[in-house]
Each structure stands twice: as structure tokens, then as C-alpha cells.
Design a protein around this motif. Structure first.
Motif, PDB file in Angstrom:
ATOM      1  N   SER A 208     -10.084  17.607   1.879  1.00  0.00           N
ATOM      2  CA  SER A 208     -11.278  18.412   1.618  1.00  0.00           C
ATOM      3  C   SER A 208     -11.271  18.981   0.203  1.00  0.00           C
ATOM      4  O   SER A 208     -12.274  18.906  -0.518  1.00  0.00           O
ATOM      5  CB  SER A 208     -11.380  19.549   2.642  1.00  0.00           C
ATOM      6  N   LEU A 209     -10.132  19.552  -0.198  1.00  0.00           N
ATOM      7  CA  LEU A 209     -10.037  20.118  -1.545  1.00  0.00           C
ATOM      8  C   LEU A 209     -10.171  19.033  -2.608  1.00  0.00           C
ATOM      9  O   LEU A 209     -10.828  19.227  -3.637  1.00  0.00           O
ATOM     10  CB  LEU A 209      -8.707  20.861  -1.704  1.00  0.00           C
ATOM     11  N   ASN A 211     -11.779  16.132  -2.362  1.00  0.00           N
ATOM     12  CA  ASN A 211     -13.174  15.671  -2.408  1.00  0.00           C
ATOM     13  C   ASN A 211     -14.054  16.651  -3.178  1.00  0.00           C
ATOM     14  O   ASN A 211     -14.891  16.243  -3.995  1.00  0.00           O
ATOM     15  CB  ASN A 211     -13.712  15.484  -0.993  1.00  0.00           C
ATOM     16  N   GLN A 212     -13.881  17.943  -2.912  1.00  0.00           N
ATOM     17  CA  GLN A 212     -14.695  18.956  -3.584  1.00  0.00           C
ATOM     18  C   GLN A 212     -14.432  18.984  -5.078  1.00  0.00           C
ATOM     19  O   GLN A 212     -15.368  19.050  -5.887  1.00  0.00           O
ATOM     20  CB  GLN A 212     -14.425  20.324  -2.962  1.00  0.00           C
ATOM     21  N   LEU A 213     -13.146  18.906  -5.457  1.00  0.00           N
ATOM     22  CA  LEU A 213     -12.813  18.938  -6.883  1.00  0.00           C
ATOM     23  C   LEU A 213     -13.330  17.680  -7.587  1.00  0.00           C
ATOM     24  O   LEU A 213     -13.871  17.767  -8.701  1.00  0.00           O
ATOM     25  CB  LEU A 213     -11.285  19.049  -7.048  1.00  0.00           C
ATOM     26  N   LYS A 215     -15.919  15.837  -6.764  1.00  0.00           N
ATOM     27  CA  LYS A 215     -17.379  15.923  -6.870  1.00  0.00           C
ATOM     28  C   LYS A 215     -17.799  16.850  -8.000  1.00  0.00           C
ATOM     29  O   LYS A 215     -18.720  16.565  -8.763  1.00  0.00           O
ATOM     30  CB  LYS A 215     -17.969  16.409  -5.546  1.00  0.00           C
ATOM     31  N   SER A 216     -17.108  17.971  -8.128  1.00  0.00           N
ATOM     32  CA  SER A 216     -17.440  18.927  -9.197  1.00  0.00           C
ATOM     33  C   SER A 216     -17.175  18.315 -10.573  1.00  0.00           C
ATOM     34  O   SER A 216     -17.928  18.542 -11.532  1.00  0.00           O
ATOM     35  CB  SER A 216     -16.643  20.233  -9.020  1.00  0.00           C
TER      36      SER A 216
END
Length: 220
Positions: A208-209, A211-213, A215-216
Motif C-alpha cells: 500500500s505504501l 503504491n501510494q508513493l 503514484k505521487s
């Protein structure tokens, strides 16, 4: 539940800490080795920024060989080397070298794949302006591929979590060792299921972390 944690809580927490130490230290050192290796593969390949067929062939072959070995086989294969360099083949310290040798080539290949996805036209434009190779690598290749590199790091970290669980079978410590020694050998299913659940949670958090990083970074 309270009875379980009073009996096994300290053991599980210690195993979780050992797993986190193995993953973080091995990943950190694998990054130091794997990312430069991935960059070197890209620039040395035919048609690269500084093509060197001999160097590329050697690196490519070594990485392919190391990647073809399952971790548990690699672990036993380099026991003499581990003993020579680290001084021990058990515990957290004794498994770090195999984890690094297992992860760094894998990470290098993931970094190579991400870098090759960068638009060649952008690189050619910078070359036409006379920008140095170092600046192209730093400001174009690594910058444009950073989202993909983070995804590669995420995959490598998840693979490391699985490898530390396997390393527990040979006395490396961590959650894998607890699952085997207490959950399997001593027939304590509650311990087994707890360690499995913790490993699943760890993987989900990392994914999860990551994927979020990624994407950002893709949006920036």
C-alpha cells in the motif's frame, strides 16, 4: 487472547523485530548495490549511453545466474562464504549476506526495466544539448523512472519478507523461525497462525505504501 499474549507475546514481538531488522538492513544494502547495477546495465547495453558489450554480457550473465537460484538453495550454497565474511551462518547476522546476494540482482533487473521505459527521445534531446552522461542519468533516467523504481523496491521488499520467513528454517530468527520452531515442531497452531497473519499484514502495508508513493511520484 490475553493468555496467548502473556505466554507468546514477547516471543512474537522479538521475532517481528528480527524480521524487520533483516528486511530493512538487507534492503538498504541491496539498494546501494542494485540501483547502480541497474543503471550500469542500461548504459552499457548495446545502444546505451556508454555501450560496452563485454561489461554488459558479464553483468547480464551473473545477474541471470543469481536470479535463477531459489533463496533456500543460495542460502546453503554460500554458507562457506557467509562464514568467512560474517563469521557465523546462524541468526540475523548470518543471513544478511544471502539476503543481499538474493535481492540485489533482482532489484537491478527491476531498475533496468524501469529505466528502459524512459522515452529515448528525451535522452537524445539532452545529448544534443551537450549535457554530460552523469547529469542525464541523474536528471533524466532516474527522475523519469522513479515511480517504476519505487514499484520495484516494493516488489523487492515483499520478496525479502518471504525470504526471511524461509531463512527461519535454518535458525535465522524472525517470524519464520517462530512459525517453524513453535508453530510446527511444537504443534502450537495459534503461534503459526499469528506469525502468518503478521507476515500478511507486513506485505499489505509495504504494498500500500509503495503504491501510494509511486503514484505521487508519477504525478509530480
Amino acid at each position: 487472547m490475553s493468555e496467548f499474549w502473556s505466554q507468546w507475546g514477547s516471543v512474537v514481538v522479538e521475532g517481528l523485530g528480527q524480521t524487520l531488522v533483516m528486511v530493512c538492513v538487507a534492503l538498504g544494502l541491496s539498494i546501494v548495490i542494485g540501483i547502480p547495477l541497474g543503471v550500469l546495465l542500461v548504459i552499457a547495453r548495446p545502444g546505451g549511453l556508454n555501450s560496452n558489450l563485454a561489461l554488459y554480457s558479464v553483468l547480464n550473465s551473473v545477474i541471470n545466474v543469481l536470479r535463477s537460484l531459489p533463496f533456500i538453495i543460495l542460502l546453503f550454497l554460500i554458507l562457506p562464504l557467509t562464514k568467512l565474511i560474517v563469521g557465523t551462518t546462524i541468526g540475523v547476522q548470518g543471513v544478511l549476506l544471502p539476503l543481499i546476494i538474493y535481492t540485489a540482482p533482482y532489484l537491478a533487473r527491476l531498475v533496468e526495466t524501469s529505466l528502459l521505459e524512459v522515452d529515448g527521445g528525451v535522452i537524445e534531446a539532452y545529448q544534443a544539448m551537450g549535457i554530460s552522461q552523469f547529469r542525464i542519468i541523474r536528471s533524466v533516467l532516474l527522475r523519469e523512472a522513479r515511480g517504476g523504481i519505487i514499484r520495484g523496491l516494493t516488489i523487492a521488499m515483499i520478496g525479502l519478507i518471504g525470504a526471511t520467513a524461509m531463512a527461519g528454517l535454518v535458525g535465522a530468527g524472525g517470524l519464520g523461525s517462530i512459525a517453524y520452531q513453535y508453530g510446527f515442531l511444537r504443534n502450537e497452531p495459534a503461534v503459526m497462525y499469528t506469525t502468518i497473519l503478521l507476515l500478511i499484514v507486513l506485505v499489505q502495508i509495504v504494498q500500500s505504501l509503495g503504491n501510494q508513493l509511486a503514484k505521487s511520484l508519477d504525478r509530480s
